[in-house]
Design a protein around this motif. Structure first.
Motif, PDB file in Angstrom:
ATOM      1  N   LEU A 333      19.667  47.573  14.297  1.00 44.86           N
ATOM      2  CA  LEU A 333      20.364  48.383  13.297  1.00 44.86           C
ATOM      3  C   LEU A 333      21.110  47.096  12.504  1.00 44.86           C
ATOM      4  N   LEU A 334      22.153  46.778  13.128  1.00 38.95           N
ATOM      5  CA  LEU A 334      23.270  46.148  12.568  1.00 38.95           C
ATOM      6  C   LEU A 334      22.885  44.559  12.418  1.00 38.95           C
ATOM      7  N   ASP A 335      22.167  43.861  13.158  1.00 34.63           N
ATOM      8  CA  ASP A 335      21.861  42.394  13.092  1.00 34.63           C
ATOM      9  C   ASP A 335      20.803  42.180  12.065  1.00 34.63           C
ATOM     10  N   HIS A 336      20.090  43.124  11.370  1.00 37.31           N
ATOM     11  CA  HIS A 336      18.965  42.687  10.618  1.00 37.31           C
ATOM     12  C   HIS A 336      19.061  43.662   9.125  1.00 37.31           C
ATOM     13  N   ASP A 337      18.664  42.865   8.162  1.00 35.19           N
ATOM     14  CA  ASP A 337      18.512  43.402   6.789  1.00 35.19           C
ATOM     15  C   ASP A 337      17.374  44.221   6.822  1.00 35.19           C
ATOM     16  N   TRP A 338      17.405  45.358   6.001  1.00 38.21           N
ATOM     17  CA  TRP A 338      16.018  46.319   5.978  1.00 38.21           C
ATOM     18  C   TRP A 338      15.632  46.436   4.570  1.00 38.21           C
ATOM     19  N   GLU A 339      14.540  46.435   4.484  1.00 35.47           N
ATOM     20  CA  GLU A 339      13.732  46.836   3.247  1.00 35.47           C
ATOM     21  C   GLU A 339      12.680  48.147   3.227  1.00 35.47           C
ATOM     22  N   LEU A 340      12.550  48.834   2.367  1.00 36.85           N
ATOM     23  CA  LEU A 340      11.741  49.844   2.374  1.00 36.85           C
ATOM     24  C   LEU A 340      10.308  49.422   2.320  1.00 36.85           C
ATOM     25  N   THR A 341       9.473  50.271   3.096  1.00 34.47           N
ATOM     26  CA  THR A 341       7.990  50.216   3.540  1.00 34.47           C
ATOM     27  C   THR A 341       7.479  51.516   3.532  1.00 34.47           C
ATOM     28  N   LYS A 342       6.246  51.483   3.895  1.00 33.69           N
ATOM     29  CA  LYS A 342       5.500  52.896   4.223  1.00 33.69           C
ATOM     30  C   LYS A 342       4.711  52.767   5.527  1.00 33.69           C
ATOM     31  N   SER A 343       4.772  53.654   6.069  1.00 34.62           N
ATOM     32  CA  SER A 343       4.118  53.995   7.443  1.00 34.62           C
ATOM     33  C   SER A 343       2.503  53.856   7.121  1.00 34.62           C
ATOM     34  N   PRO A 344       1.563  53.965   8.031  1.00 36.91           N
ATOM     35  CA  PRO A 344       0.273  54.019   7.690  1.00 36.91           C
ATOM     36  C   PRO A 344      -0.031  55.673   7.432  1.00 36.91           C
ATOM     37  N   ALA A 345       0.613  56.413   7.750  1.00 33.58           N
ATOM     38  CA  ALA A 345       0.738  57.947   7.345  1.00 33.58           C
ATOM     39  C   ALA A 345       1.088  58.138   5.789  1.00 33.58           C
ATOM     40  N   GLY A 346       1.845  57.085   5.433  1.00 34.80           N
ATOM     41  CA  GLY A 346       2.473  57.164   4.350  1.00 34.80           C
ATOM     42  C   GLY A 346       3.799  57.608   3.882  1.00 34.80           C
ATOM     43  N   ALA A 347       4.530  57.511   4.941  1.00 30.89           N
ATOM     44  CA  ALA A 347       5.975  57.886   5.084  1.00 30.89           C
ATOM     45  C   ALA A 347       6.920  56.754   4.699  1.00 30.89           C
ATOM     46  N   LEU A 348       7.758  56.853   3.900  1.00 31.70           N
ATOM     47  CA  LEU A 348       8.581  56.058   3.862  1.00 31.70           C
ATOM     48  C   LEU A 348       9.755  55.731   4.831  1.00 31.70           C
ATOM     49  N   GLN A 349      10.009  54.424   5.047  1.00 34.23           N
ATOM     50  CA  GLN A 349      10.799  53.967   6.297  1.00 34.23           C
ATOM     51  C   GLN A 349      11.198  52.609   5.885  1.00 34.23           C
ATOM     52  N   TYR A 350      12.127  51.952   6.842  1.00 36.25           N
ATOM     53  CA  TYR A 350      12.470  50.714   6.646  1.00 36.25           C
ATOM     54  C   TYR A 350      11.898  49.729   7.674  1.00 36.25           C
ATOM     55  N   LYS A 351      11.819  48.420   7.362  1.00 38.34           N
ATOM     56  CA  LYS A 351      11.469  47.463   8.219  1.00 38.34           C
ATOM     57  C   LYS A 351      12.439  46.150   8.107  1.00 38.34           C
ATOM     58  N   PRO A 352      12.477  45.479   9.039  1.00 40.07           N
ATOM     59  CA  PRO A 352      13.559  44.319   8.997  1.00 40.07           C
ATOM     60  C   PRO A 352      12.955  43.108   8.086  1.00 40.07           C
ATOM     61  N   VAL A 353      13.890  42.672   7.315  1.00 36.53           N
ATOM     62  CA  VAL A 353      13.294  41.712   6.489  1.00 36.53           C
ATOM     63  C   VAL A 353      12.930  40.387   7.299  1.00 36.53           C
ATOM     64  N   ASN A 354      13.813  40.175   8.067  1.00 29.96           N
ATOM     65  CA  ASN A 354      13.436  38.731   9.266  1.00 29.96           C
ATOM     66  C   ASN A 354      13.655  39.174  10.463  1.00 29.96           C
ATOM     67  N   ILE A 355      12.627  39.017  11.375  1.00 32.12           N
ATOM     68  CA  ILE A 355      12.950  39.476  13.003  1.00 32.12           C
ATOM     69  C   ILE A 355      11.935  38.344  13.770  1.00 32.12           C
ATOM     70  N   LYS A 356      12.677  38.004  14.763  1.00 33.81           N
ATOM     71  CA  LYS A 356      11.935  36.983  15.745  1.00 33.81           C
ATOM     72  C   LYS A 356      11.126  37.784  16.425  1.00 33.81           C
ATOM     73  N   ASP A 357       9.976  37.097  16.867  1.00 31.02           N
ATOM     74  CA  ASP A 357       8.814  37.813  17.818  1.00 31.02           C
ATOM     75  C   ASP A 357       9.637  38.583  19.011  1.00 31.02           C
ATOM     76  N   GLU A 358      10.531  37.769  19.706  1.00 31.28           N
ATOM     77  CA  GLU A 358      11.117  38.195  21.013  1.00 31.28           C
ATOM     78  C   GLU A 358      11.899  39.583  20.696  1.00 31.28           C
ATOM     79  N   ASN A 359      12.231  39.961  19.655  1.00 32.33           N
ATOM     80  CA  ASN A 359      12.967  41.146  19.531  1.00 32.33           C
ATOM     81  C   ASN A 359      12.110  42.131  18.647  1.00 32.33           C
ATOM     82  N   LYS A 360      10.872  41.916  18.693  1.00 31.51           N
ATOM     83  CA  LYS A 360       9.774  43.082  18.306  1.00 31.51           C
ATOM     84  C   LYS A 360       9.174  44.027  19.620  1.00 31.51           C
ATOM     85  N   PRO A 361       9.132  45.279  19.572  1.00 28.56           N
ATOM     86  CA  PRO A 361       8.639  46.041  20.652  1.00 28.56           C
ATOM     87  C   PRO A 361       7.409  45.591  20.869  1.00 28.56           C
TER      88      PRO A 361
END
Length: 724
Positions: A333-361
């Motif tokens: 939450l704190l180490d990334h900047d976030w931008e609005l996007t949508k889920s496949p279901a169409g719900a509004l949510q946020y995704k990190p602007v930049n994220i390293k692969d090792e930090n992805k689930p």
């Protein structure tokens, strides 16, 4: 004859819908009719376990260690029919438990996990509870194995607690003792909306002012547990969402730190599911086809398990390691900047602007696939609101402190509606007393009850003063969350001693007389207050020409200010008490409806409510010593006069002013008595009149006294879990 046969041969011989909701209820036909269903919640006929089943005794035979071992295996073993995320059900079971407990609200104590109500409508079909039905079905083999030794209510919360333990959290403890209900709770008001997720504007005076949320509600929209994860009315705005969160959690008696900890801890494990099309899903459990056997939200058009599960709308995990109890939520939450996007279901949510692969689930089914983490508007509120942000930083800097804060908040969330610690059962009950448990010390039982009664009887206190003070002390009890009651004598502490309904001046007069008696016999003022009420009732019985002893249970203790969370007691303040014929002010809800709500919270049946009303009137307990409903010439004697005069056709009942009615003699036109709506409803409502007529009968004088004493004793002992 032949034509007649042809006309009827194709007709079904049954009346469609005549035994279901298709037929109108009495209140639908006659909207002004008083609906007593709220008091029928205490009816035990629906309980398949029978009146002699005792859950407390059944728990004594439970092998807790074996149960926990089976649950641990279940939580970490994926089932093919509903695969677990990353091979486990940790996040799922935490969510099932959370959503069971999260319906609790402080205003009336209703909701919460204490009854297993998530199994029934409407909760089992709330949009926010999508796929909790799968969690309960996964738990079924455990419930089947241990049977009545474990309730659904206890099992759900234990499973969620063990999920956190498996993830690595040192939990604060766990208590058994929640007893299941067996039908939907008709007494809980979830809102007036007629559609799911209707605009928040429907339950706020001003949606920009969260404090204007309609009481006793705590969720922002119909069908949600707390707030809309996409933002206020689905429009992202983290600061506005933060304000909504603050008010929502306050209504659950959570402060800002607990709220921040619960949000962070709740999103440390598991994920949100929004990888699909809502149009592909079957209806919710209560509305689905019979072949689905109570499972809702099933995907019959495309793959709907594993990575393709659709539940709330947003899609993704909050942390890099969603099955581990760590500080990953704060880093993400704190180490990334976030931008609005949508889920496949169409719900509004946020995704990190930049994220390293090792930090992805990783993907829930294939660890070689990396996925994008996400945050909801509620998560972003934790980042942008300055108060919540401070806690996020504090928790990040001290993981042990965060873990302890969350563990305590989780325990509070899942146990708040269980009431006093005397109701807690099992080997994992924490020894620490917590202020939200409303602790009360044990009282002295080594004294002569009759000697104390004689001392009280010799005072100059009236029957009305003795009885009304005991009543005011006990009437705060709520069977919804088992708070309040006479034990602790909190009526002498703030805020209760200043409540208008307790008539502070009269209360202090009575306490001034009773406190020296309590000191003389070295007993609690709590016991003394209840004994004084019993003395008043027994005097009134004697005045009626009968002799009946009122049962008494020793051992109440006296709470202190330090044991009392004064702020959380404010919602217990009565704004109306039909038993004492009192309204704090005029309300949109009728006085008789408010009487039913109070009676239901106190655990009373319709018959018990009726006999108590009739007795309290003739005992002279009305607020301010008014004479409304005092249908007797012998006030202070426990007679059935209230019912005798109420049902007497020699009188007419005529509206006067300000909700007061004159009871007029037909023969003379003279006003004999006055009454309120609460008084007259016992003659106008067909069900209540049936009870009133029983007590008005010539052969019911002793029955009336005996029934009043039984109901009175029930009220005085309602919070005595230490002796139940």
């Amino acid at each position: 004859m032949e034509n007649s046969t042809n006309k009827t041969s194709g007709k079904c011989p049954f009346m469609h819908g005549s035994n279901t909701a298709a037929e109108k209820s009495v209140t639908e036909w006659w909207p002004k009719s008083l609906n007593l269903d709220i008091l029928h919640q205490h009816d035990t006929k629906t309980n398949p376990l029978g009146e002699h089943f005792n859950y407390k005794d059944a728990l004594k035979t439970l092998d807790v260690d074996a149960l926990k071992a089976d649950l641990r295996e279940l939580l970490t073993t994926s089932q093919s029919w509903w695969p677990g995320d990353w091979g486990s059900y940790l996040g799922m079971m935490a969510r099932v438990a959370w959503h069971a407990a999260g319906t609790y609200r402080l205003a009336d104590g209703r909701g919460g996990a204490g009854t297993g109500n998530q199994r029934f409508a409407p909760l089992n079909s709330w949009p926010d509870n999508a796929n909790t039905d799968k969690g309960r079905r996964l738990l079924w083999p455990i419930k089947k194995k241990y049977g009545n030794k474990i309730s659904w209510a206890d099992l759900i919360i234990l499973a969620g607690t063990l999920a956190y333990e498996i993830a690595g959290l040192k939990t604060f403890g766990f208590a058994f003792g929640r007893e299941d209900i067996w039908h939907p709770e008709k007494d809980v008001y979830w809102g007036a909306e007629k559609e799911w997720l209707a605009s928040s504007n429907n339950r706020y005076d001003d949606v920009e002012t969260p404090e204007t949320l309609e009481n006793p509600l705590a969720a922002v929209q119909m069908g949600l547990i707390y707030v809309n994860p996409e933002g206020v009315n689905g429009k992202p705005d983290p600061l506005k969402t933060a304000a909504m969160i603050r008010e929502t959690f306050k209504r659950m008696a959570m402060d800002d730190e607990e709220t921040a900890a619960l949000t962070a801890g709740g999103h440390t494990i598991g994920k949100s599911h929004g990888n699909g099309n809502a149009d592909d899903l079957t209806p919710a459990p209560e509305g689905t086809n019979i072949e689905f056997q109570g499972l809702g939200w099933m995907n019959t058009k495309s793959r709907g398990i594993g990575r393709n599960v659709l539940a709330g709308g947003p899609e993704g995990a909050w942390t890099t390691n969603p099955t581990k109890w760590d500080g990953g939520y704060f880093e993400m939450l704190l180490d990334h900047d976030w931008e609005l996007t949508k889920s496949p279901a169409g719900a509004l949510q946020y995704k990190p602007v930049n994220i390293k692969d090792e930090n992805k689930p990783v993907d829930v089914e294939d660890a070689s696939i990396l996925t994008m983490p996400m945050m909801t508007d509620a998560d972003m509120a934790m980042k942008v609101d300055p108060i919540y942000r401070d806690y996020m930083e504090k928790f990040r800097a001290d993981h042990d402190y965060f873990s302890d804060t969350f563990a305590r908040a989780w325990f509070k969330l899942t146990h708040r509606d269980m009431g006093p610690k005397d109701r807690y059962l099992g080997p994992d009950v924490p020894t620490e007393d917590l202020i939200w448990q409303d602790p009360v010390p044990k009282g002295n039982t080594n004294y002569d009850v009759e000697a104390v009664k004689a001392k009280i009887a010799a005072t100059n206190l009236t029957i009305g003063e003795l009885v009304s003070t005991a009543w005011d002390s006990a009437r705060t009890f709520r069977g919804s969350d088992f708070r309040g009651g006479a034990n602790g004598a909190r009526i002498r502490l703030e805020p209760q001693k200043s409540w208008q309904g307790n008539e502070p001046e009269k209360l202090q007069k009575v306490l001034h007389v009773l406190q020296p008696i309590a000191s003389e016999f070295n007993i609690s003022i709590a016991d003394t207050i209840v004994l004084a009420g019993n003395v008043g009732v027994e005097k009134a019985i004697k005045n009626a020409g009968l002799h009946v002893n009122v049962p008494f249970e020793k051992g109440r203790g006296d709470a202190t200010d330090a044991m009392t969370d004064a702020e959380s007691f404010e919602p217990l303040e009565p704004v109306a008490d039909g038993f004492r014929n009192w309204l704090k002010q005029e309300y949109a809800v009728t006085p008789e409806e408010m009487l039913l709500d109070r009676a239901q919270l106190m655990g009373l049946t319709a018959a018990e409510m009726t006999v108590l009303i009739g007795g309290m009137r003739v005992l002279g307990t009305n607020y301010g010593n008014t004479k409304h409903g005092v249908f007797t010439n012998n006030e202070g004697a426990l007679t059935n006069d209230f019912f005798v005069h109420l049902t007497d056709m020699d009188y007419q009942w005529k509206p006067a002013t300000n909700g007061i009615f004159n009871i007029v003699e037909r023969s003379t036109g003279n006003t004999k008595f006055t009454a309120t709506r609460v008084d007259l409803v016992f003659g106008s409502n067909s069900i209540l009149r049936a009870y009133a007529e029983v007590y008005a009968q010539d052969d019911s004088k002793e029955k009336f006294v005996n029934d009043f004493v039984a109901a009175w004793t029930k009220v005085m002992n309602s919070d005595r879990f230490d002796v139940k």
